[in-house]
Scaffold this motif. Structure first.
Motif, PDB file in Angstrom:
ATOM      1  N   LEU A   1       1.101  -1.496  -0.194  1.00 60.36           N
ATOM      2  CA  LEU A   1      -0.169  -0.062   0.512  1.00 60.36           C
ATOM      3  C   LEU A   1       0.957   1.300   0.122  1.00 60.36           C
ATOM      4  O   LEU A   1       0.007   2.271  -0.682  1.00 60.36           O
ATOM      5  CB  LEU A   1      -1.020   0.081   1.470  1.00 60.36           C
ATOM      6  CG  LEU A   1      -2.091   0.910   1.022  1.00 60.36           C
ATOM      7  CD1 LEU A   1      -3.216   1.224   0.216  1.00 60.36           C
ATOM      8  CD2 LEU A   1      -2.277   1.609   2.330  1.00 60.36           C
ATOM      9  N   GLU A   2       1.946   0.810   0.921  1.00 57.73           N
ATOM     10  CA  GLU A   2       3.583   2.533   0.886  1.00 57.73           C
ATOM     11  C   GLU A   2       3.190   2.595  -0.429  1.00 57.73           C
ATOM     12  O   GLU A   2       3.516   3.872  -0.568  1.00 57.73           O
ATOM     13  CB  GLU A   2       4.008   2.337   2.321  1.00 57.73           C
ATOM     14  CG  GLU A   2       3.294   1.648   3.089  1.00 57.73           C
ATOM     15  CD  GLU A   2       3.304   0.804   3.438  1.00 57.73           C
ATOM     16  OE1 GLU A   2       3.143  -0.191   3.192  1.00 57.73           O
ATOM     17  OE2 GLU A   2       1.859   0.361   4.769  1.00 57.73           O
ATOM     18  N   GLU A   3       3.901   2.251  -1.198  1.00 57.34           N
ATOM     19  CA  GLU A   3       4.316   1.938  -3.033  1.00 57.34           C
ATOM     20  C   GLU A   3       3.471   2.617  -3.540  1.00 57.34           C
ATOM     21  O   GLU A   3       3.717   3.433  -4.502  1.00 57.34           O
ATOM     22  CB  GLU A   3       5.437   0.552  -3.104  1.00 57.34           C
ATOM     23  CG  GLU A   3       5.620   1.147  -4.668  1.00 57.34           C
ATOM     24  CD  GLU A   3       6.164  -0.427  -5.206  1.00 57.34           C
ATOM     25  OE1 GLU A   3       7.084  -0.370  -5.931  1.00 57.34           O
ATOM     26  OE2 GLU A   3       6.597  -1.410  -4.488  1.00 57.34           O
ATOM     27  N   SER A   4       2.103   1.669  -3.408  1.00 51.74           N
ATOM     28  CA  SER A   4       1.160   2.521  -4.357  1.00 51.74           C
ATOM     29  C   SER A   4       1.132   4.078  -3.777  1.00 51.74           C
ATOM     30  O   SER A   4       0.657   4.273  -4.946  1.00 51.74           O
ATOM     31  CB  SER A   4       0.218   1.434  -3.905  1.00 51.74           C
ATOM     32  OG  SER A   4      -0.999   2.064  -4.572  1.00 51.74           O
ATOM     33  N   ARG A   5       0.621   4.445  -2.646  1.00 58.11           N
ATOM     34  CA  ARG A   5       0.289   5.481  -2.157  1.00 58.11           C
ATOM     35  C   ARG A   5       1.324   6.284  -3.184  1.00 58.11           C
ATOM     36  O   ARG A   5       1.248   7.254  -4.074  1.00 58.11           O
ATOM     37  CB  ARG A   5       0.300   5.941  -0.780  1.00 58.11           C
ATOM     38  CG  ARG A   5      -0.563   5.286  -0.601  1.00 58.11           C
ATOM     39  CD  ARG A   5      -0.815   5.375   0.908  1.00 58.11           C
ATOM     40  NE  ARG A   5      -2.196   5.528   1.774  1.00 58.11           N
ATOM     41  CZ  ARG A   5      -2.939   4.447   2.614  1.00 58.11           C
ATOM     42  NH1 ARG A   5      -1.235   4.839   3.799  1.00 58.11           N
ATOM     43  NH2 ARG A   5      -3.488   4.348   3.436  1.00 58.11           N
ATOM     44  N   ARG A   6       2.891   6.195  -3.247  1.00 58.71           N
ATOM     45  CA  ARG A   6       3.951   6.808  -2.884  1.00 58.71           C
ATOM     46  C   ARG A   6       3.853   7.612  -4.994  1.00 58.71           C
ATOM     47  O   ARG A   6       4.101   7.912  -5.201  1.00 58.71           O
ATOM     48  CB  ARG A   6       5.146   6.358  -2.681  1.00 58.71           C
ATOM     49  CG  ARG A   6       6.738   6.637  -3.322  1.00 58.71           C
ATOM     50  CD  ARG A   6       7.613   6.154  -2.732  1.00 58.71           C
ATOM     51  NE  ARG A   6       7.670   4.686  -3.855  1.00 58.71           N
ATOM     52  CZ  ARG A   6       8.034   4.706  -5.279  1.00 58.71           C
ATOM     53  NH1 ARG A   6       8.679   5.869  -6.019  1.00 58.71           N
ATOM     54  NH2 ARG A   6       8.387   3.497  -5.574  1.00 58.71           N
ATOM     55  N   LEU A   7       3.720   6.175  -6.149  1.00 60.04           N
ATOM     56  CA  LEU A   7       3.502   6.667  -7.217  1.00 60.04           C
ATOM     57  C   LEU A   7       2.564   7.187  -7.300  1.00 60.04           C
ATOM     58  O   LEU A   7       2.705   7.991  -8.505  1.00 60.04           O
ATOM     59  CB  LEU A   7       3.118   4.186  -7.756  1.00 60.04           C
ATOM     60  CG  LEU A   7       4.186   3.832  -7.775  1.00 60.04           C
ATOM     61  CD1 LEU A   7       4.255   2.285  -7.789  1.00 60.04           C
ATOM     62  CD2 LEU A   7       5.636   4.574  -8.777  1.00 60.04           C
ATOM     63  N   ILE A   8       1.099   6.855  -6.782  1.00 57.12           N
ATOM     64  CA  ILE A   8       0.425   7.894  -7.426  1.00 57.12           C
ATOM     65  C   ILE A   8       0.394   9.419  -6.838  1.00 57.12           C
ATOM     66  O   ILE A   8       0.238  10.075  -7.429  1.00 57.12           O
ATOM     67  CB  ILE A   8      -0.960   7.467  -6.358  1.00 57.12           C
ATOM     68  CG1 ILE A   8      -1.839   6.241  -7.202  1.00 57.12           C
ATOM     69  CG2 ILE A   8      -2.804   8.580  -7.219  1.00 57.12           C
ATOM     70  CD1 ILE A   8      -2.696   5.261  -6.079  1.00 57.12           C
ATOM     71  N   THR A   9       1.286   9.597  -5.631  1.00 52.17           N
ATOM     72  CA  THR A   9       1.364  11.016  -5.088  1.00 52.17           C
ATOM     73  C   THR A   9       1.906  11.256  -6.699  1.00 52.17           C
ATOM     74  O   THR A   9       2.193  12.360  -6.754  1.00 52.17           O
ATOM     75  CB  THR A   9       1.548  10.774  -4.184  1.00 52.17           C
ATOM     76  OG1 THR A   9       1.059  10.598  -2.780  1.00 52.17           O
ATOM     77  CG2 THR A   9       2.615  12.515  -3.650  1.00 52.17           C
TER      78      THR A   9
END
Length: 63
Positions: free
Chosen positions: A44-52
């Motif tokens: 989830l953290e990586e997904s949030r980082r990529l979206i941001t």
């Protein structure tokens, strides 16, 4: 002269809950995820980082 007034109130329709039917609840079957499949998922953290990062690049194209 006396008038005849009715003291009875007219019947008004009443709202009510629908009748509950027992035994109609279906059981949910949970899917079991294998270790290999779980390893292929993105955290989830990586997904949030990529979206941001995508949002930032959209609003700051010069960066």
């Amino acid at each position: 002269m006396a008038s005849n007034y009715s003291t009875e109130e007219p019947q008004t329709p009443m709202a009510s809950e629908p009748v509950a039917e027992y035994g109609t609840v279906t059981k949910r079957h949970l899917r079991v995820v294998s270790d290999e499949e779980l390893a292929s998922y993105m955290p989830l953290e990586e997904s949030r980082r990529l979206i941001t990062e995508k949002i930032y690049r959209f609003y700051h194209p010069e960066a």
